[in-house]
Design an enzyme around this catalytic site. Structure first.
Site, PDB file in Angstrom:
ATOM      1  N   ASP A   1     -23.339  11.171  37.268  1.00  0.00           N
ATOM      2  CA  ASP A   1     -23.662  10.401  38.504  1.00  0.00           C
ATOM      3  C   ASP A   1     -24.717  10.955  39.529  1.00  0.00           C
ATOM      4  OD1 ASP A   1     -21.466   8.960  38.036  1.00  0.00           O
ATOM      5  OD2 ASP A   1     -20.179   9.814  39.556  1.00  0.00           O
TER       6      ASP A   1
ATOM      7  N   ALA B   1     -13.483   8.981  32.657  1.00  0.00           N
ATOM      8  CA  ALA B   1     -13.425  10.463  32.655  1.00  0.00           C
ATOM      9  C   ALA B   1     -12.927  10.820  34.343  1.00  0.00           C
ATOM     10  CB  ALA B   1     -14.708  11.306  32.584  1.00  0.00           C
ATOM     11  N   ASN B   2     -13.257  10.185  35.241  1.00  0.00           N
ATOM     12  CA  ASN B   2     -12.626  10.415  36.705  1.00  0.00           C
ATOM     13  C   ASN B   2     -11.046  10.146  36.677  1.00  0.00           C
ATOM     14  OD1 ASN B   2     -15.398  10.742  37.390  1.00  0.00           O
ATOM     15  ND2 ASN B   2     -15.466   8.612  38.468  1.00  0.00           N
TER      16      ASN B   2
ATOM     17  N   ASN C   1      -9.506  -3.995  42.688  1.00  0.00           N
ATOM     18  CA  ASN C   1      -9.892  -3.791  44.055  1.00  0.00           C
ATOM     19  C   ASN C   1     -10.226  -5.140  44.718  1.00  0.00           C
ATOM     20  OD1 ASN C   1     -12.473  -4.324  43.718  1.00  0.00           O
ATOM     21  ND2 ASN C   1     -12.954  -2.117  44.017  1.00  0.00           N
TER      22      ASN C   1
ATOM     23  N   GLY D   1      -8.586  -0.717  50.020  1.00  0.00           N
ATOM     24  CA  GLY D   1      -9.346   0.314  50.998  1.00  0.00           C
ATOM     25  C   GLY D   1      -8.548   0.891  52.171  1.00  0.00           C
TER      26      GLY D   1
ATOM     27  N   ASP E   1     -10.349   5.521  41.298  1.00  0.00           N
ATOM     28  CA  ASP E   1     -10.061   6.444  40.036  1.00  0.00           C
ATOM     29  C   ASP E   1      -9.077   7.185  40.498  1.00  0.00           C
ATOM     30  OD1 ASP E   1     -11.910   5.212  38.889  1.00  0.00           O
ATOM     31  OD2 ASP E   1     -13.403   6.620  39.347  1.00  0.00           O
TER      32      ASP E   1
ATOM     33  N   GLY F   1     -18.822  12.894  46.141  1.00  0.00           N
ATOM     34  CA  GLY F   1     -18.741  12.957  44.717  1.00  0.00           C
ATOM     35  C   GLY F   1     -17.625  12.220  44.133  1.00  0.00           C
TER      36      GLY F   1
HETATM   37  O1  RIB Z   1     -15.427   4.849  39.988  1.00  0.00           O
HETATM   38  C1  RIB Z   1     -16.699   5.661  40.386  1.00  0.00           C
HETATM   39  C2  RIB Z   1     -17.440   5.890  39.115  1.00  0.00           C
HETATM   40  O2  RIB Z   1     -18.056   4.570  38.824  1.00  0.00           O
HETATM   41  C3  RIB Z   1     -18.594   6.854  39.265  1.00  0.00           C
HETATM   42  O3  RIB Z   1     -18.231   8.023  38.939  1.00  0.00           O
HETATM   43  C4  RIB Z   1     -19.702   6.198  38.240  1.00  0.00           C
HETATM   44  O4  RIB Z   1     -20.003   7.004  37.131  1.00  0.00           O
HETATM   45  C5  RIB Z   1     -19.342   4.705  37.947  1.00  0.00           C
HETATM   46  O5  RIB Z   1     -18.745   4.703  36.823  1.00  0.00           O
END
Ligand code: RIB
Length: 310
Positions: free
Chosen positions: A12, A41-42, A193, A230, A260, A295
């Site tokens: 990002d 990954a998140n 969402n 939200g 995420d 982040g």
């Molecule tokens: O959900 C947030 C993510 O969306 C960010 O980390 C970005 O990489 C996008 O994939």
């Protein structure tokens, strides 16, 4: 292996702006910063941080709910860094392979209210093909977690393999796009969402009541549907009934990764045998805490932090 995540890894590139630009407008922003991201990954990192830690002598700590990430990165510095970051969280990355394509990158602008806009260049993520997936990678999974930053036919194959492995298949339909019934029929839990709900149903839910209406409509295709709203929390509809979980009140700094955090928490709670409403409660707390920090992976809370709020 409790949770298998099939999805994206992105670096990002984040810039802060006073407000978001209009089409055709140029604005000056802050210095940019890089953060580890990608919805797949998140969600894997959120799950690893939220599962209980077990201390292994001489090896640090590993998550009690095992997390495997299946994805693709480039054979470049970003790819190397993202893969190693997952390893450090105790995530199994044997099926996250470096390939000859650029690593996925997300260009993110965050305004003073913490709201973001994101443009993703998928790169290696879009080279993860259905034929790259094997049943072996899904064996032992209790929950398979999917999003939409990899090709749709790969998402569908992953859902089929998850079903074959006897797992609950959870789809976070982000970023928004129309979904074929052939995919939805392989999904057990759908998480959207408000904007994604608009893409799927043509209605932007702006209250829990409207969220429930949308969830009911979508539940004609998927057994359990969660709509996140939200600051207004989340609503859900399923065979066990329906409900609304209000959100925590927090100071918003950056919304990136909040969805995420919600999905990762939900997956862990379901893996641990929690009911859907309790899993959603955990998800709402994790999501709210993620909003208070900058982040994506950098903002995801630990189990201790979430438990302190609960
Ligand atoms: O959900 C947030 C993510 O969306 C960010 O980390 C970005 O990489 C996008 O994939």
């Amino acid at each position: 292996m409790g949770i298998v995540v099939v999805g994206s890894l992105n670096m990002d590139l984040v810039v802060k702006v006073k407000r978001h630009p209009l089409p055709g407008e140029t604005l000056l922003g802050s210095d940019y910063q890089t953060y580890h991201g990608g919805k797949g990954a998140n969600q894997a990192v959120a799950a690893a941080r939220l599962s209980q830690r077990q201390v292994v002598p001489g090896k640090g700590s590993t998550p009690s709910v095992g997390v495997r990430m299946i994805g693709r990165v480039g054979q470049d510095a970003f790819g190397h860094e993202l893969r190693n970051a997952l390893k450090r969280e105790g995530i199994n990355v044997h099926a996250t392979l470096p390939i000859a394509a650029p690593t996925g990158v997300a260009f993110i602008a965050v305004d003073e209210a913490g709201q973001n806009t994101i443009i993703v260049s998928p790169g290696a993520n879009h080279r993860l093909r259905p034929e790259n997936l094997t049943l072996t990678e899904f064996e032992g999974a209790r929950v398979v977690v999917l999003q939409l930053e990899i090709p749709l036919d790969t998402v569908r194959r992953a859902a089929e393999l998850g079903r074959q492995a006897g797992a609950t298949v959870l789809l976070n339909a982000a970023p928004a796009q129309r979904l074929p019934d052939r995919l939805l029929e392989c999904i057990d839990i759908l998480v959207v969402n408000d904007k994604e709900a608009l893409g799927l149903c043509g209605v932007l839910p702006d209250s829990p009541e409207m969220g429930l209406e949308v969830a009911r409509e979508l539940s004609q295709k998927v057994p359990r549907v969660i709509v996140t709203l939200g600051e207004q929390g989340a609503v859900w509809v399923g065979p066990e009934g329906s409900g609304h979980q209000p959100a925590l009140r927090v100071e918003a700094v950056d919304a990136t990764g909040a969805g995420d955090a919600f999905v990762g928490a939900l997956a862990v709670a379901l893996c641990e045998g929690e009911t859907l409403p309790r899993a959603i409660r955990l998800g709402c707390v994790a999501g709210a805490l993620a909003v208070t920090r900058v982040g994506a992976q950098s903002s995801l809370p630990s189990r201790e932090e979430v438990m302190a709020w609960l």
